[in-house]
Design a protein around this motif. Structure first.
Motif, PDB file in Angstrom:
ATOM      1  N   LEU A 169      45.919 -27.497  -6.327  1.00 35.69           N
ATOM      2  CA  LEU A 169      44.719 -27.296  -5.515  1.00 35.69           C
ATOM      3  C   LEU A 169      43.662 -26.558  -6.316  1.00 35.69           C
ATOM      4  CD1 LEU A 169      43.451 -27.401  -2.563  1.00 35.69           C
ATOM      5  CD2 LEU A 169      44.210 -25.010  -2.401  1.00 35.69           C
ATOM      6  N   ALA A 170      42.461 -27.133  -6.400  1.00 30.18           N
ATOM      7  CA  ALA A 170      41.318 -26.445  -6.998  1.00 30.18           C
ATOM      8  C   ALA A 170      40.538 -25.764  -5.881  1.00 30.18           C
ATOM      9  CB  ALA A 170      40.433 -27.432  -7.747  1.00 30.18           C
ATOM     10  N   PHE A 171      40.370 -24.443  -6.002  1.00 38.15           N
ATOM     11  CA  PHE A 171      39.681 -23.625  -5.003  1.00 38.15           C
ATOM     12  C   PHE A 171      38.302 -23.301  -5.554  1.00 38.15           C
ATOM     13  CE2 PHE A 171      39.510 -19.299  -2.743  1.00 38.15           C
ATOM     14  CZ  PHE A 171      39.080 -19.879  -1.555  1.00 38.15           C
ATOM     15  N   GLY A 172      37.252 -23.856  -4.939  1.00 37.77           N
ATOM     16  CA  GLY A 172      35.908 -23.742  -5.475  1.00 37.77           C
ATOM     17  C   GLY A 172      35.188 -22.463  -5.100  1.00 37.77           C
ATOM     18  N   ALA A 173      33.966 -22.331  -5.615  1.00 37.92           N
ATOM     19  CA  ALA A 173      33.142 -21.156  -5.336  1.00 37.92           C
ATOM     20  C   ALA A 173      32.760 -21.108  -3.858  1.00 37.92           C
ATOM     21  CB  ALA A 173      31.886 -21.194  -6.198  1.00 37.92           C
ATOM     22  N   ILE A 174      32.693 -19.902  -3.330  1.00 42.77           N
ATOM     23  CA  ILE A 174      32.303 -19.703  -1.928  1.00 42.77           C
ATOM     24  C   ILE A 174      30.825 -19.315  -1.893  1.00 42.77           C
ATOM     25  CG2 ILE A 174      32.722 -18.355   0.157  1.00 42.77           C
ATOM     26  CD1 ILE A 174      35.605 -18.002  -0.762  1.00 42.77           C
ATOM     27  N   ARG A 175      30.028 -20.119  -1.195  1.00 44.13           N
ATOM     28  CA  ARG A 175      28.585 -19.886  -1.150  1.00 44.13           C
ATOM     29  C   ARG A 175      28.104 -19.894   0.299  1.00 44.13           C
ATOM     30  NH1 ARG A 175      27.214 -20.975  -6.456  1.00 44.13           N
ATOM     31  NH2 ARG A 175      28.476 -22.551  -7.540  1.00 44.13           N
TER      32      ARG A 175
END
Length: 495
Positions: free
Chosen positions: A436-442
């Motif tokens: 799982l790739a967990f991306g930036a939170i914006r």
């Protein structure tokens, strides 16, 4: 007395070679059983090797910075025990590559094993005789007390044989010690075959300080003498050159490379972490058919939970981040979809379903990417998981992750968001069915309860082995991970 040679052991995971990073002992040092003698760099970690014997170091058979095959002797130790007998409570040196069990005692022991006292492994001041090259470089003076003009130069070529001297007295009986390889520079053999090199002692000292091999310097002085200017020019020509397209800053990844003559390229040998990572990624990419599914998630409630946990007294000593909640979400989703927690055994043509979860956390370190895993992560509560992640990441960044910590992973998380990346298509860790790739939170505009509001949003990407995981299973698994991140309270129901 007997002389023992210690071969480089396989410290785990099928190691075939390792780099000698730092010797913790020098020729002439006295060592004890289990005292750390050398630090090596294996596939993805730094490992300290202890001595299997007590005795005196008589030779270092591999230089720092060199890569040695498993089974190759790296150090020679003379023990007080008679030939064929164990020394200091340790059994004889293993006959083949390390890692073979040899009964009781230390044998080819690794750190933390064996029965010795494990003396401190701090770096010692190097002792011993002057290097052979320096001894050979000194021309004998005339027996009459006079000297010629050429006597002011040191010559690499052998000097004329001196007058016969009286035969030395017989040496005391004792074991014959082979000349240490570490005391003979690799360039000495080549220097004996090349033309003689003339240089004054101050020039030789300058060359030694600058790490310049005099045999490779073009002489411009009268009679073929190497001058100070020749040495300096050679050193400057071999020094790394700043590229026009890059600032002249510190670039440690170029330290082990060779700069081209025009300074426009640097070639760095592929080894250690980068080599093993490349092998694993190529094997994974061209063995397991990858499929990636994506989902965008409102994680506002997760961010509120993280803020709340940071104020919680129980979590005061650990670092709480959204990755912690994501890790818990991955574990809860595995419990609901255990088919994803599997691996493909090509040799036996079987699917191996695992009844445990060793959760891998991809960690970017100064030495490269490593993926250690938290053993039996499914048994940990949120606090235990936070402590395990903290220990795992700090150990990885210090370069102390052991091979066993990276073995037998189940499923992995790669936190690409920490670098500001929204998402990606991660490559599976070999032997696993999902990552799982967990991306930036914006903060982004988001429709919430029928109105457009600013909400915390992230993107998830799940890559799976399509031999094991169908599209439906991948989509359902990712949806459940997203549901926990969207509303962490759901974990109370699923947990």
């Amino acid at each position: 007395m007997t002389t023992q040679r210690f071969p480089l052991p396989d410290v785990g995971e099928g190691l075939t070679e390792a780099e000698i990073v730092e010797w913790r002992v020098a020729v002439g040092d006295t060592v004890t059983v289990n005292q750390v003698i050398v630090e090596i760099e294996s596939a993805k970690s730094l490992v300290e090797l202890p001595s299997p014997w007590a005795g005196t170091v008589t030779a270092l058979l591999a230089e720092e910075g060199t890569t040695v095959d498993v089974g190759t002797a790296i150090i020679e130790i003379t023990t007080d025990a008679p030939a064929g007998a164990p020394s200091g409570g340790a059994p004889e040196a293993p006959a083949a590559a390390a890692g073979e069990a040899s009964g009781e005692g230390s044998g080819s022991v690794l750190v933390g094993y064996g029965t010795g006292d494990g003396a401190g492994g701090g770096r010692r001041r190097r002792r011993g005789a002057a290097p052979a090259a320096e001894v050979e470089a000194k021309r004998p003076t005339s027996t009459s007390g006079t000297s010629t003009s050429s006597a002011r130069l040191d010559v690499d070529a052998p000097a004329p044989a001196p007058a016969p001297a009286p035969a030395p007295a017989p040496a005391p009986a004792g074991p014959a010690i082979e000349k240490p390889m570490a005391s003979v520079p690799a360039s000495s053999a080549a220097g004996a075959q090349s033309a003689r090199v003339l240089a004054k002692p101050p020039v030789r000292k300058l060359a030694k300080d600058l790490g310049v091999d005099l045999a490779s310097v073009h002489p411009t002085g009268p009679g073929g003498i190497v001058t100070r200017e020749d040495v300096v020019a050679h050193a400057e020509g071999a020094a790394p050159k700043a590229l026009a397209t890059y600032p002249d800053d510190d670039r440690p990844w170029l330290a082990s490379g060779t700069v081209s003559g025009d300074g426009r390229q640097t070639r760095v040998p592929v080894k250690s972490v980068r080599k093993r990572t490349a092998e694993a990624m190529v094997a994974s990419a061209f063995t397991a058919p990858h499929v990636t599914v994506f989902q965008t998630v409102d994680v506002t409630k997760t961010m509120k939970l993280v803020a709340s946990l940071k104020e919680d007294r129980d979590f005061a000593d650990v670092r709480v981040t959204p990755l912690l909640v994501a890790a818990k979400a991955v574990l809860l989703a595995v419990n609901r979809h255990p088919q994803i927690n599997a691996s493909w055994d090509e040799a036996s043509q079987e699917i191996v379903y695992k009844h445990y979860v060793n959760l891998g956390i991809a960690a970017a370190t100064p030495r490269g990417l490593v993926v250690p895993n938290i053993k039996d992560a499914h048994t940990l509560d949120l606090l235990g998981l936070a402590k395990a992640i903290a220990t795992l990441t700090s150990t990885a960044r210090a370069g102390r992750t052991q091979p066993a910590d990276m073995a037998d992973g189940s499923i992995t998380i790669t936190n690409v968001g920490i670098f500001g990346t929204d998402t990606g298509t991660p490559i599976l860790n070999p032997g696993e069915a999902g990552i799982l790739a967990f991306g930036a939170i914006r903060k982004q505009p988001w429709v919430h309860k029928g109105k457009i509001k600013a909400r915390w949003v992230t993107q998830l990407a799940l890559s799976v082995d399509h031999r094991l995981v169908d599209g439906e299973l991948a989509a359902r698994y990712l949806a459940d991970v997203a549901k926990v991140l969207e509303d962490p309270a759901r974990g109370l129901v699923w947990g």
